[in-house]
Enzyme design. Sequence first.
Site, PDB file in Angstrom:
ATOM      1  CG  HIS A 238       5.065   4.847  33.583  1.00 57.45           C
ATOM      2  ND1 HIS A 238       6.261   5.215  33.031  1.00 57.45           N
ATOM      3  CD2 HIS A 238       4.970   3.507  33.408  1.00 57.45           C
ATOM      4  CE1 HIS A 238       6.872   4.143  32.549  1.00 57.45           C
ATOM      5  NE2 HIS A 238       6.111   3.088  32.774  1.00 57.45           N
ATOM      6  CD  GLU A 239       2.173   1.519  35.071  1.00 58.57           C
ATOM      7  OE1 GLU A 239       2.106   0.814  34.043  1.00 58.57           O
ATOM      8  OE2 GLU A 239       3.222   1.635  35.737  1.00 58.57           O
TER       9      GLU A 239
ATOM     10  CD  GLU B  74       2.901  -1.970  30.827  1.00 55.58           C
ATOM     11  OE1 GLU B  74       3.129  -1.878  32.052  1.00 55.58           O
ATOM     12  OE2 GLU B  74       3.769  -2.292  30.002  1.00 55.58           O
TER      13      GLU B  74
ATOM     14  CG  HIS C 285       2.907   1.399  29.517  1.00 52.76           C
ATOM     15  ND1 HIS C 285       3.908   1.165  28.613  1.00 52.76           N
ATOM     16  CD2 HIS C 285       3.491   1.382  30.746  1.00 52.76           C
ATOM     17  CE1 HIS C 285       5.062   1.011  29.271  1.00 52.76           C
ATOM     18  NE2 HIS C 285       4.829   1.153  30.567  1.00 52.76           N
TER      19      HIS C 285
ATOM     20  CG  ASP D  75      12.373 -10.011  34.843  1.00 56.16           C
ATOM     21  OD1 ASP D  75      11.645  -9.489  33.976  1.00 56.16           O
ATOM     22  OD2 ASP D  75      11.942 -10.630  35.830  1.00 56.16           O
TER      23      ASP D  75
ATOM     24  CD  GLU E 170       8.233   0.220  30.489  1.00 55.65           C
ATOM     25  OE1 GLU E 170       7.915   1.356  30.871  1.00 55.65           O
ATOM     26  OE2 GLU E 170       7.511  -0.780  30.654  1.00 55.65           O
TER      27      GLU E 170
ATOM     28  CE1 TYR F  49       9.959   1.460  33.075  1.00 55.97           C
ATOM     29  CE2 TYR F  49      11.915   0.082  32.883  1.00 55.97           C
ATOM     30  CZ  TYR F  49      10.559   0.218  33.150  1.00 55.97           C
ATOM     31  OH  TYR F  49       9.816  -0.890  33.468  1.00 55.97           O
TER      32      TYR F  49
HETATM   33 ZN    ZN Z   1       6.272   1.156  32.075  1.00 60.32          ZN
END
Ligand code: ZN
Length: 618
Positions: free
Chosen positions: A310-311, A286, A314, A388, A333, A396
């Site tokens: 979704h993007e 994003e 953001h 990560d 998220e 999410y």
């Molecule tokens: Zn995302």
Amino acid sequence: MVSFAAWATLAGVLALNAGPMREPDDHSFGTPEHVLVNHLDLTLDVDFAAKVITSEAKLAIERTSQDVSQPLVLDTKGLAIQSVEASADGKTFAKAPFALGKDDPILGQSLTISLPEKVHSVTIRYATGPRATALQWLTPEQTAGKQHPYLFTQSQAIDARTWIPLQDSPGVRITYTARVKVPEALTAVMSAARLPNRLPKGEFSYEMKQSIPPYLIALAVGDLEFRKLGPRTGVYAEPSVLTKAAAEFSEMEEMVTACEALYGPYRWERYDVLVMPPSFPFGGMENPRLTFASPTVLAGDKSLVSLLAHELAHSWSGNLVSNATWRDFWLNEGFTVYLERRIMEAVYGKARADVEAVLGKRSLLREMAELSKPDQILHIELKGRRPDDGLTDVPYEKGALFLKHLEAVYGRVPLDRFLKAYFKRFAFQSITTATFEKYLEERFLKYGIAKAIEANAKEWLYEPGIPSDAPKPVAEALTKVEAHAKAFAAGTTAAADLPAAKLSTQEWLHFLDALPADLGNARMAELDKAFSLTKSGNSEVVFQWLLLAIQHGYEPAYPRLEGFLTEQGRRKFLKPLYEELVKTPAGKERGIAIFRKARPSYHPLSRDTVDGILGWKE
Ligand SMILES: [Zn+2]
């Protein structure tokens, strides 16, 4: 080290960019509570032959504590620092002493710069190193056009420091300008506004006036063309992909308008999408004003555009209001997945959004079953780990489920009002889970204590698992599909009798997923013959089919498996397929053989993921 409470109070009192309180970030060496970077002027010289960016970064800084002996501390990873200068007025610069700290495998090295008492800015000259994980250098063969090399950056989560020395914490927001020099035939695009300056060929000038966290600084260089889609929307892609991309994303302007109607004005002026080369490890990133999107979403029938929703979402959750540390990643998220489904509902109807919600929850439950208890918590502990490690369905889907739960408790209209107010209140700020929690309490106070108990925020935010009163999304379409899958598996329906033409992509995915792993190859062949699944042009469908094919040892799909694993590098697809392969010795051997060919074209992030699965050593 100062205790946290004292530290936060101090930072709260002294922070000149008065926003929410700063919390310590386990993933940055920076000490913004003493000296804060608030603007960056960047010059970049991109050398494809050497795979190096030579750069000058001028950082505007301010002291945020009374202690004028405090140095500036930045994050770096693998940068070759050539010189550092400091200036009291931004005009005359003098050499400033600096030191690089001990190399940490996750965080890199601190860069500590001694400053004069009065200071305005520092200038750092440096070059990127061979292990700059934010930079992916593609050969012409790895692009769609095969004529020119390509470079793109991926700074999230903590890789901005591999190409720019900064306080690389999402809690530190900066504005930036950039002047970029690239080979004459190529175009440079950034997560910023392109300035209309007259420049020599191969030079570009960009400015981002809205403050952003460093992980949103982005650059891509390649043989790129642009096509306008709406008054403030458009798409960049390699020439051979442009027409397909423009057709797929034709509803982009409508999506922006739908999101504005729900959550307030779009604050970034333009919304463009850059279609990436196939090795892009994500579905999308994003980057503000310019989403980077995987070409695997170009299904030809808009069936995978929820990724774009979704993007785009953001632009509110994540970019406008950002997580202050990676522990708060769910604020980016979870909100975004919730918003994404609302955009999908507004543009494509409720049935489509319901299907996505059911599939989302199913995926969450599956992943939760594999995760340790601490990793099931929204406000996850990540000290000493890579950010990560928190990249699971929890931030999410559990995050989105929490908002869906709040919608059930307070009603959709009040929740929408809350979200709109939230985006306004914290616009261009980075906040923590605690700040969100406090704001939630304040805004919904008038609904009384019984509702607050029902909302159960503490359990949602700080406990593992999923609370028992979590929403249970249903989608009628999927229930029907499950019945079809059952009938087919039981042998009571033949492939030819399935209502395939009427099934949407999402329903197909659900159908394939609902099939058992022991259909037998004759039935696999029957399905394949009826619906050409091995040849499907839809990346999600082919992915789901290939998973089944590996489970069955269905050989006719193996050439496609190899093709699919070599032609694109999206981690979402690679990881489950390789994981499925390693379950048998023959599969593992096949996986290694494919990986040997594919590995050079993967992004380092994808490479690391698969290295881990196959136990690969270079
Ligand atoms: Zn995302």
